[in-house]
Design a protein around this motif. Structure first.
Motif, PDB file in Angstrom:
ATOM      1  N   ILE A  64       0.833  -1.206   0.000  1.00 22.43           N
ATOM      2  CA  ILE A  64       0.000   0.000   0.000  1.00 22.43           C
ATOM      3  C   ILE A  64       0.864   1.252   0.000  1.00 22.43           C
ATOM      4  O   ILE A  64       0.614   2.203  -0.756  1.00 22.43           O
ATOM      5  CB  ILE A  64      -0.966  -0.030   1.199  1.00 22.43           C
ATOM      6  N   ASP A  65       1.912   1.263   0.816  1.00 24.20           N
ATOM      7  CA  ASP A  65       2.822   2.413   0.836  1.00 24.20           C
ATOM      8  C   ASP A  65       3.444   2.639  -0.543  1.00 24.20           C
ATOM      9  O   ASP A  65       3.568   3.782  -1.005  1.00 24.20           O
ATOM     10  CB  ASP A  65       3.933   2.195   1.864  1.00 24.20           C
ATOM     11  N   ALA A  66       3.839   1.548  -1.197  1.00 21.58           N
ATOM     12  CA  ALA A  66       4.476   1.663  -2.512  1.00 21.58           C
ATOM     13  C   ALA A  66       3.503   2.212  -3.547  1.00 21.58           C
ATOM     14  O   ALA A  66       3.860   3.096  -4.339  1.00 21.58           O
ATOM     15  CB  ALA A  66       5.014   0.302  -2.957  1.00 21.58           C
ATOM     16  N   LEU A  67       2.275   1.725  -3.548  1.00 17.86           N
ATOM     17  CA  LEU A  67       1.295   2.200  -4.528  1.00 17.86           C
ATOM     18  C   LEU A  67       0.930   3.663  -4.291  1.00 17.86           C
ATOM     19  O   LEU A  67       0.741   4.428  -5.248  1.00 17.86           O
ATOM     20  CB  LEU A  67       0.048   1.322  -4.490  1.00 17.86           C
ATOM     21  N   ILE A  68       0.852   4.064  -3.042  1.00 14.17           N
ATOM     22  CA  ILE A  68       0.590   5.482  -2.751  1.00 14.17           C
ATOM     23  C   ILE A  68       1.751   6.341  -3.243  1.00 14.17           C
ATOM     24  O   ILE A  68       1.549   7.419  -3.823  1.00 14.17           O
ATOM     25  CB  ILE A  68       0.333   5.684  -1.245  1.00 14.17           C
ATOM     26  N   ALA A  69       2.979   5.851  -3.060  1.00 17.33           N
ATOM     27  CA  ALA A  69       4.154   6.577  -3.547  1.00 17.33           C
ATOM     28  C   ALA A  69       4.158   6.654  -5.072  1.00 17.33           C
ATOM     29  O   ALA A  69       4.533   7.676  -5.655  1.00 17.33           O
ATOM     30  CB  ALA A  69       5.433   5.910  -3.047  1.00 17.33           C
ATOM     31  N   ILE A  77       9.270   7.889  -4.115  1.00 13.89           N
ATOM     32  CA  ILE A  77       9.364   6.596  -4.793  1.00 13.89           C
ATOM     33  C   ILE A  77      10.815   6.145  -4.954  1.00 13.89           C
ATOM     34  O   ILE A  77      11.079   4.960  -5.203  1.00 13.89           O
ATOM     35  CB  ILE A  77       8.657   6.645  -6.172  1.00 13.89           C
ATOM     36  N   LEU A  78      11.775   7.052  -4.783  1.00 14.30           N
ATOM     37  CA  LEU A  78      13.190   6.686  -4.901  1.00 14.30           C
ATOM     38  C   LEU A  78      13.820   6.339  -3.557  1.00 14.30           C
ATOM     39  O   LEU A  78      15.030   6.099  -3.485  1.00 14.30           O
ATOM     40  CB  LEU A  78      13.982   7.824  -5.555  1.00 14.30           C
ATOM     41  N   GLU A  79      13.017   6.305  -2.505  1.00 10.08           N
ATOM     42  CA  GLU A  79      13.556   5.898  -1.209  1.00 10.08           C
ATOM     43  C   GLU A  79      13.903   4.415  -1.242  1.00 10.08           C
ATOM     44  O   GLU A  79      13.251   3.621  -1.925  1.00 10.08           O
ATOM     45  CB  GLU A  79      12.537   6.186  -0.100  1.00 10.08           C
ATOM     46  N   ASN A  80      14.921   4.051  -0.496  1.00  6.19           N
ATOM     47  CA  ASN A  80      15.385   2.662  -0.509  1.00  6.19           C
ATOM     48  C   ASN A  80      14.301   1.668  -0.118  1.00  6.19           C
ATOM     49  O   ASN A  80      14.307   0.526  -0.581  1.00  6.19           O
ATOM     50  CB  ASN A  80      16.593   2.497   0.419  1.00  6.19           C
ATOM     51  N   ARG A  81      13.359   2.074   0.706  1.00  2.89           N
ATOM     52  CA  ARG A  81      12.315   1.133   1.125  1.00  2.89           C
ATOM     53  C   ARG A  81      11.463   0.672  -0.055  1.00  2.89           C
ATOM     54  O   ARG A  81      10.815  -0.368   0.023  1.00  2.89           O
ATOM     55  CB  ARG A  81      11.433   1.753   2.206  1.00  2.89           C
ATOM     56  N   PHE A  82      11.475   1.427  -1.152  1.00  2.00           N
ATOM     57  CA  PHE A  82      10.747   1.012  -2.347  1.00  2.00           C
ATOM     58  C   PHE A  82      11.670   0.442  -3.421  1.00  2.00           C
ATOM     59  O   PHE A  82      11.236  -0.367  -4.242  1.00  2.00           O
ATOM     60  CB  PHE A  82       9.942   2.174  -2.916  1.00  2.00           C
ATOM     61  N   TYR A 136       9.278  -4.268 -10.084  1.00  2.00           N
ATOM     62  CA  TYR A 136       9.780  -2.979 -10.560  1.00  2.00           C
ATOM     63  C   TYR A 136       8.916  -2.418 -11.687  1.00  2.00           C
ATOM     64  O   TYR A 136       8.829  -1.200 -11.857  1.00  2.00           O
ATOM     65  CB  TYR A 136      11.254  -3.094 -10.955  1.00  2.00           C
ATOM     66  N   TYR A 137       8.254  -3.304 -12.415  1.00  2.00           N
ATOM     67  CA  TYR A 137       7.317  -2.805 -13.420  1.00  2.00           C
ATOM     68  C   TYR A 137       6.103  -2.158 -12.754  1.00  2.00           C
ATOM     69  O   TYR A 137       5.610  -1.129 -13.209  1.00  2.00           O
ATOM     70  CB  TYR A 137       6.861  -3.933 -14.349  1.00  2.00           C
ATOM     71  N   ARG A 138       5.614  -2.735 -11.681  1.00  2.00           N
ATOM     72  CA  ARG A 138       4.425  -2.193 -11.007  1.00  2.00           C
ATOM     73  C   ARG A 138       4.681  -0.816 -10.399  1.00  2.00           C
ATOM     74  O   ARG A 138       3.746  -0.024 -10.269  1.00  2.00           O
ATOM     75  CB  ARG A 138       3.930  -3.144  -9.910  1.00  2.00           C
ATOM     76  N   GLY A 141       5.591   3.494 -12.850  1.00  2.00           N
ATOM     77  CA  GLY A 141       4.830   4.685 -13.206  1.00  2.00           C
ATOM     78  C   GLY A 141       5.184   5.892 -12.359  1.00  2.00           C
ATOM     79  O   GLY A 141       5.239   7.024 -12.859  1.00  2.00           O
ATOM     80  N   GLY A 142       5.432   5.662 -11.072  1.00  2.00           N
ATOM     81  CA  GLY A 142       5.799   6.770 -10.193  1.00  2.00           C
ATOM     82  C   GLY A 142       7.145   7.362 -10.548  1.00  2.00           C
ATOM     83  O   GLY A 142       7.349   8.584 -10.489  1.00  2.00           O
ATOM     84  N   ILE A 143       8.083   6.501 -10.939  1.00  2.00           N
ATOM     85  CA  ILE A 143       9.420   6.972 -11.320  1.00  2.00           C
ATOM     86  C   ILE A 143       9.357   7.732 -12.641  1.00  2.00           C
ATOM     87  O   ILE A 143       9.987   8.784 -12.810  1.00  2.00           O
ATOM     88  CB  ILE A 143      10.387   5.780 -11.410  1.00  2.00           C
ATOM     89  N   ALA A 144       8.571   7.215 -13.583  1.00  2.00           N
ATOM     90  CA  ALA A 144       8.424   7.891 -14.876  1.00  2.00           C
ATOM     91  C   ALA A 144       7.782   9.261 -14.707  1.00  2.00           C
ATOM     92  O   ALA A 144       8.207  10.248 -15.325  1.00  2.00           O
ATOM     93  CB  ALA A 144       7.593   7.025 -15.821  1.00  2.00           C
ATOM     94  N   THR A 145       6.761   9.338 -13.859  1.00  2.00           N
ATOM     95  CA  THR A 145       6.105  10.626 -13.601  1.00  2.00           C
ATOM     96  C   THR A 145       7.080  11.615 -12.985  1.00  2.00           C
ATOM     97  O   THR A 145       7.147  12.785 -13.392  1.00  2.00           O
ATOM     98  CB  THR A 145       4.898  10.433 -12.664  1.00  2.00           C
TER      99      THR A 145
END
Length: 295
Positions: A64-69, A77-82, A136-138, A141-145
């Motif tokens: 959930i945290d990852a999808l919100i990010a 989204i670039l934090e190590n936890r993700f 990493y595919y899922r 989108g956050g990284i691309a944005t």
């Protein structure tokens, strides 16, 4: 007998023993998250964030945290936890999300009940490399944005510190990141013949292990079958082939706009100058000719 057992261990080593048993609440909430994601794969909007936030359990919190990010599309989204490799059990849960999504959108097949899809994934063995690539595919989108506007040139991805088990996993991460950042962009910009814009994005790219991305050449692992949306193909042909397209785009743009010296730095320090990988790209003939002339 000893050698047979060793062979069996090697064959099964790359597969994750799914057979994961979830509490009913975890399973129900995972299915609900998967369905919400399937209708909003970029995880955008407060409504989406609130909906999945209400589905938290200790086992699902990181998902959930990852999808919100992803939905925020900011530096979070670039934090190590993700970026760090999740454990195998969580990777399987992300694969449930994938399969429920594809079950809904695949027009060639009649959709099955989502609970059936989820339990099937949880009960079978899945190649851990497929699981990792899917994760990493899922989140891509956050990284691309983020990269639409962000200058990441001072950011470094310390691949060696992200918990990967071997060089194959490191390559999966690297290739996924590069495709996310500029793979699609460069294809469009090349069709538009906009080399200036290609170089603008190149100047914003992050480092990998404290070096420019094109120095990454650790692809000496065995190629393997890769299952995409609806077909299986060579992992390296798809992903190293895509990476070659990125390198060629930058090399061509720099040769035209910045001169021979800068172009040579990319050429001689990247896999553009590594014939053993040419077989993975449709441009192998051109690359071989260039290599022969460079000797």
């Amino acid at each position: 007998m000893k050698y047979f057992l060793t062979f069996i261990l090697l064959v099964t080593a790359t597969f994750t023993k799914a057979q994961i048993r979830l509490e009913q609440k975890d399973l129900n909430n995972l299915i609900a998250i998967s369905e919400l994601y399937s209708y909003n794969t970029n995880a955008k909007g407060d409504k989406f964030a609130k909906a999945i936030d209400s589905l938290r359990t200790p086992k699902l919190n990181h998902i959930i945290d990852a999808l919100i990010a992803v939905g925020k599309g900011d530096m979070t989204i670039l934090e190590n936890r993700f970026l760090e490799r999740p454990d195998n059990e969580e990777l399987v849960l992300w694969y449930v999300i994938r399969e429920i999504h594809y079950n809904r959108i695949n027009e060639k097949l009649t959709p099955r009940p989502v609970a059936v899809v989820a339990n099937e994934v949880l009960s079978k063995k899945i190649d851990s490399l497929w699981l990792l690539g899917n994760y990493y595919y899922r989140i891509h989108g956050g990284i691309a944005t983020l990269f639409n506007d962000a200058d990441l040139s001072k950011h470094n991805f310390n691949i060696d510190g992200l918990g990967f088990k071997d060089e194959t996993e490191k390559a999966i991460f690297f290739l996924n990141m590069m495709n996310t950042l500029v793979g699609g962009r460069f294809k469009v910009l090349q069709m538009m013949k906009n080399n200036k814009k290609i170089l603008e994005f190149c100047d914003k790219l992050p480092k990998f292990n404290d070096k420019e991305y094109f120095y990454f050449k650790n692809f000496d692992y065995d190629d393997f079958d890769w299952i995409g949306y609806d077909k299986t193909e060579s992992y390296n042909e798809r992903h190293i082939g895509g990476f070659y397209s990125i390198l060629i785009a930058q090399f061509s743009a720099i040769a035209e706009l910045r001169g021979k010296k800068d172009a040579q730095e990319i050429y001689f320090n990247s896999i553009l100058h590594e014939p053993k990988y040419f077989k993975f790209t449709p441009s192998k003939g051109d690359l071989q000719s260039l290599y022969d002339k460079s000797k």
